[in-house]
Design an enzyme around this catalytic site. Structure first.
Site, PDB file in Angstrom:
ATOM      1  CG  ASP A 167      -1.976   1.004   1.138  1.00 52.39           C
ATOM      2  OD1 ASP A 167      -2.266   1.502   0.113  1.00 52.39           O
ATOM      3  OD2 ASP A 167      -2.620   1.427   2.115  1.00 52.39           O
ATOM      4  CE1 TYR A 193      -0.116   8.756   4.295  1.00 56.50           C
ATOM      5  CE2 TYR A 193       2.039   9.582   4.153  1.00 56.50           C
ATOM      6  CZ  TYR A 193       0.941   9.427   4.745  1.00 56.50           C
ATOM      7  OH  TYR A 193       0.567  10.361   5.724  1.00 56.50           O
ATOM      8  CG  HIS A 223      -4.042  10.372   2.574  1.00 55.62           C
ATOM      9  ND1 HIS A 223      -5.197  10.433   3.294  1.00 55.62           N
ATOM     10  CD2 HIS A 223      -3.458   9.515   2.789  1.00 55.62           C
ATOM     11  CE1 HIS A 223      -5.002   9.513   4.277  1.00 55.62           C
ATOM     12  NE2 HIS A 223      -3.804   8.853   3.996  1.00 55.62           N
ATOM     13  CD  GLU A 225      -5.934   4.697   4.600  1.00 57.78           C
ATOM     14  OE1 GLU A 225      -5.327   4.017   4.065  1.00 57.78           O
ATOM     15  OE2 GLU A 225      -5.363   5.439   5.704  1.00 57.78           O
ATOM     16  CD  GLU A 278      -5.386   2.819  -0.077  1.00 59.38           C
ATOM     17  OE1 GLU A 278      -4.707   2.332  -0.726  1.00 59.38           O
ATOM     18  OE2 GLU A 278      -5.326   3.065   1.143  1.00 59.38           O
ATOM     19  CG  ASP A 331      -5.951   0.152   3.845  1.00 60.34           C
ATOM     20  OD1 ASP A 331      -6.017  -0.513   4.462  1.00 60.34           O
ATOM     21  OD2 ASP A 331      -4.841   1.135   4.032  1.00 60.34           O
ATOM     22  NE  ARG A 386      -7.663   6.209   9.355  1.00 61.13           N
ATOM     23  CZ  ARG A 386      -7.108   6.281   8.482  1.00 61.13           C
ATOM     24  NH1 ARG A 386      -5.825   5.827   8.507  1.00 61.13           N
ATOM     25  NH2 ARG A 386      -7.505   6.415   7.174  1.00 61.13           N
ATOM     26  CD  GLN A 388      -2.949   4.380  10.652  1.00 61.35           C
ATOM     27  OE1 GLN A 388      -4.175   4.657  10.621  1.00 61.35           O
ATOM     28  NE2 GLN A 388      -2.253   5.070   9.827  1.00 61.35           N
ATOM     29  CE1 TYR A 398       3.197   7.481  12.358  1.00 57.72           C
ATOM     30  CE2 TYR A 398       1.960   7.495  14.389  1.00 57.72           C
ATOM     31  CZ  TYR A 398       2.750   8.127  13.360  1.00 57.72           C
ATOM     32  OH  TYR A 398       2.887   9.466  13.395  1.00 57.72           O
ATOM     33  CE  LYS A 439      -3.504   2.336   7.364  1.00 58.62           C
ATOM     34  NZ  LYS A 439      -4.212   2.948   6.519  1.00 58.62           N
ATOM     35  CB  THR A 486      -7.414  -4.894   2.172  1.00 63.30           C
ATOM     36  OG1 THR A 486      -6.423  -4.691   3.300  1.00 63.30           O
ATOM     37  CG2 THR A 486      -7.101  -3.954   0.899  1.00 63.30           C
ATOM     38  CB  THR A 534      -6.179   7.860   1.326  1.00 63.42           C
ATOM     39  OG1 THR A 534      -6.064   6.816   2.369  1.00 63.42           O
ATOM     40  CG2 THR A 534      -7.675   8.300   1.531  1.00 63.42           C
ATOM     41  CD  GLU A 562      -7.276  12.747   4.184  1.00 57.74           C
ATOM     42  OE1 GLU A 562      -6.768  13.615   3.435  1.00 57.74           O
ATOM     43  OE2 GLU A 562      -7.392  11.482   3.946  1.00 57.74           O
TER      44      GLU A 562
HETATM   45 MN    MN Z   1      -4.062   2.798   2.692  1.00 63.67          MN
END
Ligand code: MN
Length: 383
Positions: free
Chosen positions: A99, A101, A106, A172, A174, A206, A210, A213, A217, A226, A230, A317, A331
């Site tokens: 994945d 970014y 984003h 997310e 995507e 995805d 949060r 995460q 992370y 995550k 998916t 995203t 967001e």
């Molecule tokens: Mn993602």
């Protein structure tokens, strides 16, 4: 309006009529045309697209011509099934999953939310497409329920973590790219080989916890926040259907290193729609993505990592510059601080029972639109 699943689209998928074995078909309107029954051969009477994808670009072109001829003529009745009469399966046997970014909007929004007070974009962001290796085994087909994950989180102001169901479950929106023909260990894939190695695209959600995460992370990146699910569309739209959808990427400044340079880096003019419990809440535009799909593939192999038929890499995203173009609820609601009204209620993150649907279309030939398959998923309570 004509269907975005007309003869200009013809996405491939795997279906089964009740009690019968899964096989490969193409979508035409609200029907699926059985390719095992009509084209014969060895690669379509299979439960995934992998054998067909492995035949390579020349065969993809030839097959698309045969399928176009097939659907413009009289298709035998027994080879046409109403979508409502069949089960759709995960269309590919997923190899490795990465994945990225690649949306500057984003990455900037998330940087502001997760690392307030520092530069929103990390120093590497405009020099390489940032990505991480995800979990291929939990890629599921559209329509699969998503069980709310449990895990560790550290509530705001607390010294120690607690354990329990995620309270900040998010999406997310995507786009995923499916590798058709792999590459050998030690042999980077140059940007110029993208269109002959990548078979097609899927829509992808995805799902992201949060709270899990944010706690886990640092320093190695996304992990359990995550990897629980998916979702991808049941249909893989071949790149061959997206010639009219190619658009230049935004200007890339600073100029990337030579292995990431393309004469004309291109992305796709996909309009994505995010629907939450039946209400459209966002329309992320894929054309705003900073890094091109060819640059993503070149970067993920530049160290000599091999690829295989069925490998999947996702864009990250998709968020545009406007608030109603953001592809994640993190967001859209600014970290939960600015709820949005969904079906008459103020909402931030996902509740049990919520359903999210992603759809997308792109320009096709002669002013038509071509569709990607939808990605639908409903949240089930934690176990
Ligand atoms: Mn993602």
């Amino acid at each position: 309006m004509t269907s975005p699943f007309g003869p200009a689209a013809l996405p491939y998928g795997v279906f089964s009529p009740a009690g019968e074995a899964p096989r490969v078909g193409v979508r035409l309107g609200d029907t699926v045309v059985d390719l095992a029954a009509t084209l014969g051969g060895d690669v379509f009477a299979r439960p995934s697209l992998n054998a067909f994808m492995a035949t390579g670009h020349a065969e993809w072109v030839r097959t698309r011509r045969r399928v176009t001829d097939l659907v413009s003529g009289d298709i035998p009745d027994e080879a046409v099934h109403a979508l409502s009469d069949v089960t759709l399966h995960l269309p590919i046997e997923v190899g490795d999953y990465v994945d990225f970014y690649a949306s500057e909007h984003h990455a900037t929004n998330v940087g502001r939310l997760f690392r307030p007070g520092s530069d929103p974009l990390t120093p590497n962001w405009k020099h390489l497409p940032i990505g991480y290796h995800g979990r291929a085994g939990t890629v599921v087909v559209s329509g699969t329920d998503v069980v709310r994950p449990s895990g560790q989180r550290r509530p705001p102001g607390a010294d120690a973590p607690t354990f329990g169901p995620s309270v900040r479950l998010d999406i997310e929106a995507e786009v995923g790219f499916v590798v058709g023909t792999g590459s050998a260990l030690g042999a980077p894939v140059p940007v110029t080989e993208f269109a002959t190695r990548v078979f097609g695209v899927v829509l992808l959600n995805d799902w992201s916890a949060r709270d899990l995460q944010a706690w886990e992370y640092v320093p190695l990146g996304p992990f359990l926040g995550k990897s629980f699910a998916t979702s991808i569309s049941a249909w893989v739209l071949p790149l061959l259907a997206l010639d009219a959808a190619r658009v230049p990427t935004p200007v890339q400044d600073p100029e990337p290193l030579p292995y990431l340079r393309e004469t004309d880096p291109w992305g796709l003019d996909l309009d994505i729609s995010v629907t939450w419990n039946g209400q459209e809440v966002s329309r992320p535009p894929y054309r705003t993505m900073y890094w091109s799909p060819a640059q993503m593939l070149a970067h993920l192999t530049v160290n000599g990592a091999s690829t295989r038929t069925g490998d999947l890499f996702a864009s990250g995203t998709v968020s545009g510059p406007e608030k109603d173009q953001r592809g994640a609820f993190l967001e859209l609601t600014w970290g939960g601080e600015e709820p949005i009204v969904v079906a008459g209620e103020e909402r931030t993150f996902l509740r049990d029972g919520d359903e999210v649907v992603l759809t997308a279309t792109a320009p096709g030939p002669d002013g038509t639109r071509v569709g990607l398959g939808e990605v639908r998923g409903r949240v089930r309570p934690a176990r």
